[in-house]
Design an enzyme around this catalytic site. Structure first.
Site, PDB file in Angstrom:
ATOM      1  N   LYS A 125      68.425  45.974 -10.920  1.00 53.15           N
ATOM      2  CA  LYS A 125      67.547  45.088 -11.705  1.00 53.15           C
ATOM      3  C   LYS A 125      66.054  45.365 -11.604  1.00 53.15           C
ATOM      4  O   LYS A 125      65.278  44.920 -12.450  1.00 53.15           O
ATOM      5  CB  LYS A 125      67.786  43.623 -11.271  1.00 53.15           C
ATOM      6  CG  LYS A 125      69.107  43.069 -11.721  1.00 53.15           C
ATOM      7  CD  LYS A 125      69.101  42.780 -13.207  1.00 53.15           C
ATOM      8  CE  LYS A 125      70.479  42.557 -13.768  1.00 53.15           C
ATOM      9  NZ  LYS A 125      70.922  43.581 -14.705  1.00 53.15           N
ATOM     10  N   HIS A 181      76.690  53.567 -20.812  1.00 52.47           N
ATOM     11  CA  HIS A 181      77.867  53.186 -20.025  1.00 52.47           C
ATOM     12  C   HIS A 181      78.390  51.821 -20.463  1.00 52.47           C
ATOM     13  O   HIS A 181      77.639  50.872 -20.581  1.00 52.47           O
ATOM     14  CB  HIS A 181      77.525  53.152 -18.528  1.00 52.47           C
ATOM     15  CG  HIS A 181      77.468  54.516 -17.915  1.00 52.47           C
ATOM     16  ND1 HIS A 181      77.852  54.769 -16.631  1.00 52.47           N
ATOM     17  CD2 HIS A 181      77.084  55.708 -18.434  1.00 52.47           C
ATOM     18  CE1 HIS A 181      77.707  56.059 -16.372  1.00 52.47           C
ATOM     19  NE2 HIS A 181      77.233  56.643 -17.449  1.00 52.47           N
ATOM     20  N   PRO A 195      68.780  46.992  -4.504  1.00 51.39           N
ATOM     21  CA  PRO A 195      69.135  47.737  -5.718  1.00 51.39           C
ATOM     22  C   PRO A 195      70.582  47.583  -6.190  1.00 51.39           C
ATOM     23  O   PRO A 195      70.945  48.119  -7.237  1.00 51.39           O
ATOM     24  CB  PRO A 195      68.840  49.197  -5.343  1.00 51.39           C
ATOM     25  CG  PRO A 195      68.790  49.243  -3.866  1.00 51.39           C
ATOM     26  CD  PRO A 195      68.420  47.881  -3.381  1.00 51.39           C
TER      27      PRO A 195
HETATM   28  P1  RFL Z   1      56.378  51.096  -8.569  1.00 54.50           P
HETATM   29  O1  RFL Z   1      57.299  51.990  -9.270  1.00 54.50           O
HETATM   30  O2  RFL Z   1      56.487  50.976  -7.103  1.00 54.50           O
HETATM   31  O3  RFL Z   1      54.908  51.571  -8.964  1.00 54.50           O
HETATM   32  C1  RFL Z   1      53.765  51.117  -8.277  1.00 54.50           C
HETATM   33  C2  RFL Z   1      52.699  52.179  -8.378  1.00 54.50           C
HETATM   34  O4  RFL Z   1      51.501  51.706  -7.756  1.00 54.50           O
HETATM   35  C3  RFL Z   1      50.973  52.748  -6.965  1.00 54.50           C
HETATM   36  N1  RFL Z   1      50.109  52.166  -5.918  1.00 54.50           N
HETATM   37  C4  RFL Z   1      48.763  52.142  -5.986  1.00 54.50           C
HETATM   38  N2  RFL Z   1      47.893  52.582  -6.904  1.00 54.50           N
HETATM   39  C5  RFL Z   1      46.571  52.426  -6.650  1.00 54.50           C
HETATM   40  N3  RFL Z   1      46.088  51.881  -5.507  1.00 54.50           N
HETATM   41  C6  RFL Z   1      46.925  51.412  -4.559  1.00 54.50           C
HETATM   42  N4  RFL Z   1      46.464  50.868  -3.438  1.00 54.50           N
HETATM   43  C7  RFL Z   1      48.336  51.534  -4.787  1.00 54.50           C
HETATM   44  N5  RFL Z   1      49.428  51.190  -4.054  1.00 54.50           N
HETATM   45  C8  RFL Z   1      50.488  51.569  -4.778  1.00 54.50           C
HETATM   46  C9  RFL Z   1      52.198  53.465  -6.430  1.00 54.50           C
HETATM   47  O5  RFL Z   1      51.895  54.783  -5.993  1.00 54.50           O
HETATM   48  C10 RFL Z   1      53.107  53.443  -7.638  1.00 54.50           C
HETATM   49  O6  RFL Z   1      52.925  54.566  -8.459  1.00 54.50           O
HETATM   50  O7  RFL Z   1      56.428  49.615  -9.142  1.00 54.50           O
HETATM   51  P2  RFL Z   1      56.778  49.056 -10.633  1.00 54.50           P
HETATM   52  O8  RFL Z   1      55.999  49.801 -11.669  1.00 54.50           O
HETATM   53  O9  RFL Z   1      56.678  47.608 -10.533  1.00 54.50           O
HETATM   54  O10 RFL Z   1      58.291  49.487 -10.868  1.00 54.50           O
HETATM   55  C11 RFL Z   1      59.321  48.904 -10.119  1.00 54.50           C
HETATM   56  C12 RFL Z   1      60.454  49.892  -9.901  1.00 54.50           C
HETATM   57  O11 RFL Z   1      59.920  51.093  -9.369  1.00 54.50           O
HETATM   58  C13 RFL Z   1      61.537  49.367  -8.969  1.00 54.50           C
HETATM   59  O12 RFL Z   1      61.775  48.001  -9.219  1.00 54.50           O
HETATM   60  C14 RFL Z   1      62.865  50.102  -9.147  1.00 54.50           C
HETATM   61  O13 RFL Z   1      62.764  51.443  -8.739  1.00 54.50           O
HETATM   62  C15 RFL Z   1      63.963  49.411  -8.354  1.00 54.50           C
HETATM   63  N6  RFL Z   1      65.247  50.114  -8.419  1.00 54.50           N
HETATM   64  C16 RFL Z   1      66.085  49.978  -9.500  1.00 54.50           C
HETATM   65  N7  RFL Z   1      65.721  49.246 -10.563  1.00 54.50           N
HETATM   66  C17 RFL Z   1      66.506  49.195 -11.687  1.00 54.50           C
HETATM   67  O14 RFL Z   1      66.149  48.522 -12.651  1.00 54.50           O
HETATM   68  N8  RFL Z   1      67.707  49.867 -11.769  1.00 54.50           N
HETATM   69  C18 RFL Z   1      68.149  50.632 -10.743  1.00 54.50           C
HETATM   70  O15 RFL Z   1      69.196  51.280 -10.866  1.00 54.50           O
HETATM   71  C19 RFL Z   1      67.353  50.668  -9.530  1.00 54.50           C
HETATM   72  N9  RFL Z   1      67.740  51.418  -8.483  1.00 54.50           N
HETATM   73  C20 RFL Z   1      65.622  50.957  -7.369  1.00 54.50           C
HETATM   74  C21 RFL Z   1      66.901  51.592  -7.418  1.00 54.50           C
HETATM   75  C22 RFL Z   1      64.783  51.206  -6.296  1.00 54.50           C
HETATM   76  C23 RFL Z   1      65.181  52.060  -5.298  1.00 54.50           C
HETATM   77  N10 RFL Z   1      64.243  52.302  -4.290  1.00 54.50           N
HETATM   78  C24 RFL Z   1      63.920  53.610  -3.864  1.00 54.50           C
HETATM   79  C25 RFL Z   1      63.336  51.270  -3.882  1.00 54.50           C
HETATM   80  C26 RFL Z   1      67.316  52.421  -6.405  1.00 54.50           C
HETATM   81  C27 RFL Z   1      66.484  52.631  -5.316  1.00 54.50           C
HETATM   82  C28 RFL Z   1      66.985  53.494  -4.198  1.00 54.50           C
HETATM   83  C1  PHB Z   2      70.995  54.753  -9.566  1.00 57.08           C
HETATM   84  O1  PHB Z   2      71.637  55.505 -10.321  1.00 57.08           O
HETATM   85  O2  PHB Z   2      69.971  55.129  -8.990  1.00 57.08           O
HETATM   86  C2  PHB Z   2      71.471  53.383  -9.321  1.00 57.08           C
HETATM   87  C3  PHB Z   2      72.565  52.913 -10.032  1.00 57.08           C
HETATM   88  C4  PHB Z   2      73.017  51.618  -9.814  1.00 57.08           C
HETATM   89  C5  PHB Z   2      72.406  50.820  -8.862  1.00 57.08           C
HETATM   90  C6  PHB Z   2      71.307  51.293  -8.155  1.00 57.08           C
HETATM   91  C7  PHB Z   2      70.837  52.583  -8.381  1.00 57.08           C
HETATM   92  O3  PHB Z   2      72.887  49.571  -8.631  1.00 57.08           O
END
Ligand code: RFL
Ligand code: PHB
Length: 384
Positions: free
Chosen positions: A293, A72, A289
Site C-alpha cells: 500500500k 495481475h 509492505p
Molecule cells: P520516498 O520514496 O521515501 O521518497 C522520499 C525522498 O525524499 C528524499 N529525502 C530528502 N530530500 C531532501 N532533503 C532531505 N533531508 C531528505 N530526506 C529524504 C529521499 O532521498 C527520497 O528520495 O517517499 P514517498 O515519495 O512518500 O514514496 C513512498 C514509497 O517509497 C513507499 O511507500 C513504498 O516504497 C512502500 N512499499 C510499497 N508500496 C506499495 O505501494 N506497493 C508495494 O508493493 C510496496 N512494497 C514498499 C514495498 C517499501 C519497501 N521498502 C524498501 C521500504 C517493499 C519494500 C521492501
Molecule cells: C514487490 O514486488 O516489491 C512487492 C509485492 C507485494 C508486496 C510487497 C512488495 O506486498
C-alpha cells in the site's frame, strides 16, 4: 529563488506532485538529497493499484507502464501444504493491480519533469524549513534559499519536514514489528504467474516479480538482521524451504542482483499539515509492505493535495487545503488496518504459542474458504 510550491524529496510523492502541479499551471521546485542515479536505482515497491495506474496514465506518464507493466488478476495464499487463489477477477470484477517497479515510476516522472524544463535538483544538502506558520515559508539549503507560498514535505519517513514541526503540534501513532523483510532482486524467470504470499513455521516468504526475466522475493527475518548473515546460497535455500511447499512447485534460481533488509513499521502522524507545510506519502505515514500500500497511499495523498493547491492558487480558496489531512487520513487508516491485518495473518510471531498459531490457521482457512472474507481481502488489495 522563488516558487509557488517548494517540494522536498524526489520519491514518487514529490515527483508526481511536481508533475501534476505543472499540468495545472502551478510552479514548483523539487529538492532531493540523493543523486538522480541513486533514486532511479532504489528498488522498492512493485504493486500499483488501479487508481494509481489511472492517475499516471491520465497525467501522461503511463506509456511505458502500459507497455511493460504486468496486470495481475489474483494472488495466491500458500500455507499448510496448499495454495489458495484470491481471484480478483471473480471477487472484485473489473479491478486488478499492475506489477511495475517503483523505480520505473520514478524514472518516468523524472524524465517527464525534465522534458518540460521542470526544476528538479539532486544532491541538495542541509535542507531546512522556516516560517511554516507564516504566509511566506522558505527552505534553505547548502548554497541557496527558496521562498515559497507552500511547502510539500515529500521526504519520506527519515526526512527533515516532519521533524521541523514544533513539538506537540502533531500526534504520532505507531507500531513496530519484531521482524524485518530481506528483499532480493534476481535475474530469473518468475516461477509462478501471480504473486505468492506464503506462511510457514519458519516465517513468511513472498514471491513477486518485475518482468518476465526478473523475480523479486522477500523473506521474514528477525528485526535488525545483518545482511552479511544472508549469503546468496542461504537466501535460495530458505526461499526454497518456504515456497516449495505444494506438490509440483519448483523455485527457479538465478543471479542475485540486489539484496536489502527493511524494518517493518506502522506509523501515522496527525494532522498531515502544520501551517503552510503539507506532508505527503511516507513523510506522514508508513505501513508494513505486506499489503503493498505504501506507494499507492503516496499517490493518493498527492492527488488530494493537487486539487487543494489548484483551488488555492486558482481561486484563493482554502477549504480544500484545510480538509487535506482529514481527506487523506480516511484512506490512510483503512490501509493501516489492512496492512497490519495482512502482516498478522501471514508472519510468525515469536510471542505466539500453539494457541496463537491455531488462531492464525483458522483465520487463513476462513479467508480462503469464505467468499465474504476473500472479498474483504480482494477489495482492500486492489484498492478501496
Ligand atoms: P520516498 O520514496 O521515501 O521518497 C522520499 C525522498 O525524499 C528524499 N529525502 C530528502 N530530500 C531532501 N532533503 C532531505 N533531508 C531528505 N530526506 C529524504 C529521499 O532521498 C527520497 O528520495 O517517499 P514517498 O515519495 O512518500 O514514496 C513512498 C514509497 O517509497 C513507499 O511507500 C513504498 O516504497 C512502500 N512499499 C510499497 N508500496 C506499495 O505501494 N506497493 C508495494 O508493493 C510496496 N512494497 C514498499 C514495498 C517499501 C519497501 N521498502 C524498501 C521500504 C517493499 C519494500 C521492501
Ligand atoms: C514487490 O514486488 O516489491 C512487492 C509485492 C507485494 C508486496 C510487497 C512488495 O506486498
Amino acid at each position: 529563488m522563488r516558487t509557488q510550491v517548494g517540494i522536498i524529496g524526489a520519491g514518487p510523492a514529490g515527483l508526481l506532485l511536481s508533475h501534476l502541479l505543472h499540468l495545472r499551471g502551478i510552479e514548483s521546485v523539487v529538492l532531493e538529497l540523493r543523486s538522480r542515479e541513486h533514486v532511479e536505482r532504489r528498488v522498492r515497491a512493485g504493486v500499483l493499484e488501479q487508481g494509481t495506474v489511472d492517475t499516471l496514465v491520465a497525467s501522461g506518464v503511463g506509456d511505458r507502464l502500459l507497455r511493460e507493466g504486468l496486470v495481475h488478476q489474483g494472488i495466491e495464499l500458500r500455507y499448510g501444504g496448499a495454495g489458495h487463489r484470491i481471484a480478483f477477477d471473480r471477487l472484485v470484477p473489473g479491478r486488478s493491480v499492475t506489477v511495475y517497479g517503483q523505480q520505473e515510476v520514478v524514472k518516468d516522472l523524472i524524465a517527464a519533469r525534465l522534458a518540460v524544463g521542470g526544476d528538479v535538483r539532486f544532491e541538495v544538502r542541509d535542507v531546512a524549513l522556516h516560517g511554516l506558520d507564516t504566509a511566506s515559508p522558505s527552505i534553505t539549503f547548502e548554497g541557496g534559499r527558496l521562498d515559497c507560498d507552500v511547502i510539500a514535505g515529500c521526504d519520506g519517513f527519515h526526512g527533515v519536514s516532519r521533524p521541523s514541526v514544533p513539538a506537540g503540534a502533531l500526534t504520532e501513532f505507531s507500531r513496530d514489528y519484531p521482524f524485518a523483510w530481506l528483499g532480493v532482486l534476481a535475474q530469473v524467470k518468475p516461477s509462478a504467474s501471480e504473486l505468492i504470499y506464503a506462511r510457514t513455521e519458519r516465517g513468511f516468504a513472498l514471491h513477486s516479480m518485475r518482468s518476465p526475466e526478473i523475480s523479486r522475493f522477500y523473506l521474514q527475518v528477525p528485526a535488525g538482521e545483518p545482511l552479511e548473515s544472508w549469503p546468496d546460497e542461504r537466501v535460495w535455500a530458505e526461499l526454497k524451504t518456504r515456497l516449495e511447499t505444494v506438490p509440483g512447485f519448483t523455485l527457479a534460481t538465478g543471479e542475485i542482483l540486489e539484496k536489502s533488509v527493511t524494518p517493518m513499521r506502522s506509523f501515522v502522524v496527525e494532522p498531515m499539515r502544520y501551517g503552510r507545510l503539507f506532508l505527503a506519502g511516507d513523510a506522514a505515514h508508513i505501513v508494513p509492505p505486506t499489503g503493498a500500500k505504501g506507494m499507492n497511499l503516496a499517490v493518493s495523498d498527492v492527488r488530494v493535495l493537487t486539487e487543494a493547491l489548484a483551488a488555492f492558487f486558482g481561486e484563493g480558496e482554502t477549504g480544500l487545503l484545510d480538509g487535506y489531512s482529514d481527506a487523506c487520513l480516511r484512506r490512510v487508516w483503512r490501509a493501516q488496518h489492512f496492512s497490519w491485518w495482512m502482516t498478522t495473518l501471514l508472519h510468525t510471531f515469536e510471542s505466539d504459542d500453539a494457541y496463537g498459531t491455531r488462531l492464525q490457521t483458522s483465520h487463513l482457512d476462513y479467508v480462503t474458504s469464505s467468499e465474504a472474507a476473500a472479498t474483504t481481502l480482494a477489495e482492500n488489495y486492489v484498492g478501496m
